[in-house]
Design an enzyme around this catalytic site. Structure first.
Site, PDB file in Angstrom:
ATOM      1  N   ARG A 115       0.837  -1.207   0.000  1.00  0.00           N
ATOM      2  CA  ARG A 115       0.000   0.000   0.000  1.00  0.00           C
ATOM      3  C   ARG A 115       0.869   1.252   0.000  1.00  0.00           C
ATOM      4  O   ARG A 115       0.558   2.254  -0.657  1.00  0.00           O
ATOM      5  CB  ARG A 115      -0.927  -0.013   1.220  1.00  0.00           C
ATOM      6  CG  ARG A 115      -2.046  -1.066   1.066  1.00  0.00           C
ATOM      7  CD  ARG A 115      -2.506  -1.584   2.407  1.00  0.00           C
ATOM      8  NE  ARG A 115      -3.678  -2.432   2.312  1.00  0.00           N
ATOM      9  CZ  ARG A 115      -3.653  -3.762   2.087  1.00  0.00           C
ATOM     10  NH1 ARG A 115      -2.498  -4.396   1.908  1.00  0.00           N
ATOM     11  NH2 ARG A 115      -4.785  -4.440   2.049  1.00  0.00           N
ATOM     12  N   ASP A 154      -4.330 -15.292   7.315  1.00  0.00           N
ATOM     13  CA  ASP A 154      -2.970 -15.745   6.967  1.00  0.00           C
ATOM     14  C   ASP A 154      -2.324 -16.552   8.091  1.00  0.00           C
ATOM     15  O   ASP A 154      -1.288 -17.200   7.871  1.00  0.00           O
ATOM     16  CB  ASP A 154      -2.091 -14.542   6.613  1.00  0.00           C
ATOM     17  CG  ASP A 154      -2.526 -13.898   5.296  1.00  0.00           C
ATOM     18  OD1 ASP A 154      -3.217 -14.571   4.501  1.00  0.00           O
ATOM     19  OD2 ASP A 154      -2.193 -12.728   5.078  1.00  0.00           O
ATOM     20  N   ARG A 180      -4.691 -24.070   0.697  1.00  0.00           N
ATOM     21  CA  ARG A 180      -4.008 -24.293   1.990  1.00  0.00           C
ATOM     22  C   ARG A 180      -4.735 -25.301   2.877  1.00  0.00           C
ATOM     23  O   ARG A 180      -4.122 -25.854   3.795  1.00  0.00           O
ATOM     24  CB  ARG A 180      -3.833 -22.971   2.747  1.00  0.00           C
ATOM     25  CG  ARG A 180      -2.746 -22.109   2.159  1.00  0.00           C
ATOM     26  CD  ARG A 180      -2.438 -20.881   2.998  1.00  0.00           C
ATOM     27  NE  ARG A 180      -1.443 -20.089   2.284  1.00  0.00           N
ATOM     28  CZ  ARG A 180      -1.352 -18.777   2.326  1.00  0.00           C
ATOM     29  NH1 ARG A 180      -2.199 -18.057   3.063  1.00  0.00           N
ATOM     30  NH2 ARG A 180      -0.414 -18.146   1.647  1.00  0.00           N
TER      31      ARG A 180
HETATM   32  C1  S3P Z   1      -4.134  -9.144   2.110  1.00  0.00           C
HETATM   33  C2  S3P Z   1      -5.389  -9.584   2.395  1.00  0.00           C
HETATM   34  C3  S3P Z   1      -5.737 -10.994   2.601  1.00  0.00           C
HETATM   35  C4  S3P Z   1      -4.500 -11.820   2.874  1.00  0.00           C
HETATM   36  C5  S3P Z   1      -3.384 -11.522   1.933  1.00  0.00           C
HETATM   37  C6  S3P Z   1      -2.985 -10.061   2.021  1.00  0.00           C
HETATM   38  C7  S3P Z   1      -3.909  -7.709   1.893  1.00  0.00           C
HETATM   39  O1  S3P Z   1      -6.348 -11.489   1.436  1.00  0.00           O
HETATM   40  O2  S3P Z   1      -4.799 -13.198   2.826  1.00  0.00           O
HETATM   41  O3  S3P Z   1      -2.246 -12.308   2.254  1.00  0.00           O
HETATM   42  O4  S3P Z   1      -2.749  -7.265   1.880  1.00  0.00           O
HETATM   43  O5  S3P Z   1      -4.903  -7.004   1.754  1.00  0.00           O
HETATM   44  P1  S3P Z   1      -7.936 -11.301   1.192  1.00  0.00           P
HETATM   45  O6  S3P Z   1      -8.219  -9.867   1.032  1.00  0.00           O
HETATM   46  O7  S3P Z   1      -8.203 -12.075  -0.068  1.00  0.00           O
HETATM   47  O8  S3P Z   1      -8.595 -11.916   2.391  1.00  0.00           O
END
Ligand code: S3P
Length: 453
Positions: free
Chosen positions: A26, A333, A364
């Site tokens: 971000r 995660d 997973r």
């Molecule tokens: C993330 C959001 C999650 C996470 C991914 C990173 C992010 O995914 O599993 O590793 O940086 O916004 P989802 O938005 O699909 O839940």
């Protein structure tokens, strides 16, 4: 690369973990759109964040590599240039989904490509809202030549549009990537955008947008970005905290190996990311968190943007618990490593509503069930993605990473617990988020416990 892990009595030490991956993606995207230069210190060296960095460079943003960090020369909201050729997102789901939001508001066409594992991950979740905002997105992918489903897969060709339409969007699944894609597109909308989430998800995009001067309100599950003609203000410097999702592997090792004690310093303590600590605490883990007071609301300077501090864990006896579906978005995660904690706990642990695990870098649910069962775990996954684990001693085995970094690191921690030795095949995938994971593990467990081949 194969890694061999030997059973270990305990681990001990003080460590730092790589800078937070979610925040770094971000920060790269939003600092590129801001005016002025931003120095990001503790930039993570993992593959995923390098993809986002290369992507902004291909859009005309200058990035200097510095010792221990990077400097981004922001081009402002209207300064990105049409890329020459494709934008390769590698295996990074966050790169492709967030970049799609940003590119939806650009007055040019871009093509986002992906490595095979990412080409199997669903994209309709972002193309739906971005198309409603006025972007034109074509999917040029299919997970297999015979796939007949209505899902969309990378590569994606995005014909942006500016201004985009305002949007009120209710997400069908709780996803921080979807929320962030809509908010990034919202920077180019002629009215407010709002996203309703059924469960709270990580809020790094909202926090950073506020830091850069945007009004983002979060109320009762509704996140709303107000339109503005103002430039995004570079904060000059951002110090990215350590990644709690990377810390989780080491913290669980210390929680379950008798006699262990571990301190992780300078790690992110954003409440939307550390719910796994609450789950471990209710399993009986001995965890102390100390928030750096300057990073709390009202603290000095830009540090208040993301809370950070220290996590200490000492080993204790764990007992089973139930992780309900509504908790899953706040620990998505960390589910694989919590499954390892469940193997070490007395009694039964149930994880409900874990279906999103099926569409990560690999499935997973399958990779963890396969690996842990090979190690003797009493584990079952049902059709509706509920996982039940009854604590039982693990034994060493040869297991596969399935090309997934979080599976590889979770099974490595299981290997420390298991009798004998565990071989993890395809362990190089840890480079996605924690390139020196095995070196850090060897420093805590002892060099004879971790062999890299
Ligand atoms: C993330 C959001 C999650 C996470 C991914 C990173 C992010 O995914 O599993 O590793 O940086 O916004 P989802 O938005 O699909 O839940």
């Amino acid at each position: 690369m194969d890694v061999i892990i030997h059973q270990t009595q305990s681990i001990a030490g003080h460590v730092r973990v790589p800078a937070d991956k979610a925040i770094s993606h971000r920060a790269a995207l939003l600092c590129a759109l801001s005016e002025g230069q931003t120095e990001l210190t503790a930039w993570p060296s993992g593959d995923d964040c390098q993809r986002t960095l290369s992507l902004v460079e291909r859009l005309g943003v200058v990035v200097d590599r510095l010792p221990g960090g990077i400097r981004i020369h922001g081009v402002g909201l209207t300064g990105l240039r049409a890329p020459q050729g494709e934008l390769d997102c590698g295996e990074s789901g966050t790169t492709i989904r967030l970049a799609a939001g940003l590119l939806a508001g650009q007055p040019f066409v871009s093509r986002l490509t992906a490595a095979p594992s990412l080409c199997r991950r669903p994209m309709r979740r972002i193309t739906e809202p971005l198309t409603q905002m006025g972007a034109c997105i074509e999917s040029h992918g299919s997970p297999s030549p015979r796939a007949q489903d209505a899902e969309l897969y990378p590569p994606l060709q995005i014909t942006g549009c500016r201004p985009l339409h305002p949007l009120r969007y209710r997400m069908p699944i709780a996803s921080a990537q979807v929320k962030s894609a809509v908010l990034l597109a919202g920077l180019f909308a002629e009215g407010p955008v709002s996203v309703a989430e059924s469960q709270p998800t990580r809020d790094h995009t909202e926090r950073l947008l506020r830091l850069l001067g945007r009004s983002v309100q979060s109320h009762d599950g509704d996140v709303r970005l107000e339109p503005s003609q103002e430039a995004l203000r570079s904060p000059g410097r951002l110090v990215i905290p350590g990644d709690p999702s990377s810390a989780a592997f080491l913290l669980v090792a210390a929680a379950v190996l008798p006699g262990s004690s571990l301190t992780i310093q300078d790690v992110g303590l954003n409440p939307t990311r550390i719910h796994f600590l609450s789950v471990l605490q209710r399993m009986g883990a001995d965890i102390t968190m100390t928030v750096d007071p300057t990073t709390l609301q009202g603290g000095a300077g830009d540090d208040q943007w993301e809370p950070r501090g220290t996590i200490r864990v000492a080993a204790s006896a764990l007992r089973g618990t139930t992780v309900e579906a509504h908790e899953v978005p706040r620990l998505i995660d960390e589910l694989p490593i919590l499954m390892v904690a469940a193997c070490a706990a007395s009694g039964t642990t149930v994880f409900r509503g874990a279906s999103e695990l099926r569409i990560k870098e690999t499935d997973r649910l399958h990779s963890m069930t396969t690996g842990l069962r090979q190690m003797g775990a009493q584990m079952a996954a049902s059709g509706d993605a509920a996982v039940t684990i009854t604590g039982a001693p693990l034994r060493g085995a040869a297991v596969e990473s399935f090309g997934d970094h979080r599976t590889a690191m979770s099974l490595a921690i299981a290997g420390l617990l298991a009798s004998g030795q565990t071989r993890i095949r395809g362990a190089e995938c840890v480079g996605k988020s924690f390139p020196n994971f095995f070196e850090v593990l060897a420093s805590l467990a002892g060099p004879s416990r971790v062999g890299i081949f």
